[in-house]
Design a protein around this motif. Structure first.
Motif, PDB file in Angstrom:
ATOM      1  N   ALA A   1       0.338  -1.288  -0.102  1.00 46.46           N
ATOM      2  CA  ALA A   1      -0.234   0.302  -0.112  1.00 46.46           C
ATOM      3  C   ALA A   1       1.529   1.219  -0.114  1.00 46.46           C
ATOM      4  O   ALA A   1       0.408   1.946  -0.815  1.00 46.46           O
ATOM      5  CB  ALA A   1      -1.129  -0.275   1.320  1.00 46.46           C
ATOM      6  N   ARG A   2       2.142   1.643   1.306  1.00 41.45           N
ATOM      7  CA  ARG A   2       2.690   2.217   1.219  1.00 41.45           C
ATOM      8  C   ARG A   2       3.647   2.732  -0.338  1.00 41.45           C
ATOM      9  O   ARG A   2       3.477   3.797  -0.973  1.00 41.45           O
ATOM     10  CB  ARG A   2       4.218   2.589   2.152  1.00 41.45           C
ATOM     11  N   LEU A   3       4.081   1.300  -1.138  1.00 43.51           N
ATOM     12  CA  LEU A   3       4.545   1.191  -2.242  1.00 43.51           C
ATOM     13  C   LEU A   3       3.594   2.314  -3.302  1.00 43.51           C
ATOM     14  O   LEU A   3       3.904   3.106  -4.220  1.00 43.51           O
ATOM     15  CB  LEU A   3       5.465   0.080  -2.830  1.00 43.51           C
ATOM     16  N   LEU A   4       2.882   1.579  -3.532  1.00 41.29           N
ATOM     17  CA  LEU A   4       1.916   2.330  -4.785  1.00 41.29           C
ATOM     18  C   LEU A   4       0.924   3.120  -4.264  1.00 41.29           C
ATOM     19  O   LEU A   4       0.377   3.403  -5.470  1.00 41.29           O
ATOM     20  CB  LEU A   4       0.771   1.012  -4.592  1.00 41.29           C
ATOM     21  N   ARG A   5       0.500   3.888  -2.928  1.00 41.98           N
ATOM     22  CA  ARG A   5       0.011   4.357  -3.130  1.00 41.98           C
ATOM     23  C   ARG A   5      -1.180   5.144  -3.419  1.00 41.98           C
ATOM     24  O   ARG A   5      -1.746   5.875  -3.869  1.00 41.98           O
ATOM     25  CB  ARG A   5       0.527   6.047  -3.265  1.00 41.98           C
TER      26      ARG A   5
END
Length: 291
Positions: free
Chosen positions: A111-115
């Motif tokens: 989730a943090r990587l894909l924003r």
């Protein structure tokens, strides 16, 4: 097996529950299921209320047919930078129904990587995963937490994160609730009823709601609940993988699809994992989970 073709998969392509096997597929299935009789025999001779007993599940796992056939893949190959992506974990998941911490960490990193801008969690339970997603996404990202229990969400209900999480009461059976209609989701986590028909129904409803390049993650792709029929996630996803590429993340119980993927998009990542998985304990790339 994932179909090898150059056609992009439509987000609203039909999802088939049970397909007719060719003769070759049938014999391959028989070879892969040579110990199926162990599970079938136990289903016949063991009284129903004992079929979910832990010891019987262990017997089935050791002597029953193999259920997990989806290809594993090198996560860094398809999601570069994931391993080094930092996350925040402020509250540990509690209760046997909560998502294990290893799986939660992987979900938070993705989730943090894909924003993503809109996240849907199907089967929110006590709300630890919803809370974790809120902690590891931008302030303009909305987490939609859906559960049939009106009391769901205790993990975040009294925290400042509550404003980032929208609670929905109901299920995805047949169609999404009115409160979810018209929303396109970049990130979906499915962890509700694991029976075959329920997983199929949830997935049928979700696929048309995926945004372009949206990620769909299923939980409990693992070998438990066969005797009781409580977990048919492996069987459904094996069926669905004939329509769209679905991969499983090594060391977790997560299976994943991204809208627009075709076999050629993921083939290199599968081959790379095959190379990495043969390494020694000193070089192994497998995530250490519960076991």
């Amino acid at each position: 097996m994932i179909r090898r073709n150059n056609e992009r998969n439509s987000a609203d392509a039909p999802v088939h529950g049970k397909s007719v096997l060719t003769r070759r597929e049938y014999f391959e299935s028989v070879l892969n299921s040579r110990h199926l009789c162990v599970r079938e025999f136990l289903k016949i001779v063991v009284p129903g209320r004992w079929q979910s007993a832990h010891i019987l599940e262990n017997i089935c796992q050791h002597y029953g047919h193999r259920r997990l056939h989806l290809p594993e893949f090198s996560v860094e190959e398809l999601f570069p930078g994931l391993n080094e992506t930092p996350i925040t974990v402020s509250s540990m998941p509690r209760g046997s129904w909560s998502t294990p911490i290893t799986d939660q960490v992987m979900i938070a990193k993705l989730a943090r990587l894909l924003r993503p801008k809109n996240i849907l969690e199907v089967g929110s339970f006590r709300g630890y995963t919803a809370r974790l997603l809120a902690e590891n996404t931008a302030s303009d990202c909305i987490i939609h937490a859906l559960d049939i229990n009106p009391d769901h969400g205790e993990a975040y209900i009294k925290s400042p994160l509550k404003s980032r999480i929208r609670r929905h009461i109901g299920s995805l059976k047949d169609q999404p609730p009115e409160s979810l209609k018209g929303i396109s989701f970049d990130f979906v986590f499915v962890d509700a009823d694991h029976q075959f028909e329920a997983v199929e129904s949830d997935t049928r409803t979700i696929i048309p709601l995926l945004a372009e390049a949206g990620v769909l993650i299923w939980h409990d792709y693992s070998d438990w609940g066969w005797m009781s029929s409580w977990n048919r996630v492996p069987e459904f996803l094996q069926n669905l993988s004939k329509e769209i590429p679905i991969l499983t993340i090594p060391g977790t119980t997560l299976a994943l699809h991204r809208r627009g993927w075709i076999y050629q998009d993921v083939e290199k990542a599968i081959e790379e994992w095959g190379r990495l998985s043969g390494r020694s304990h000193w070089e192994s790339a497998t995530i250490r989970g519960e076991w």
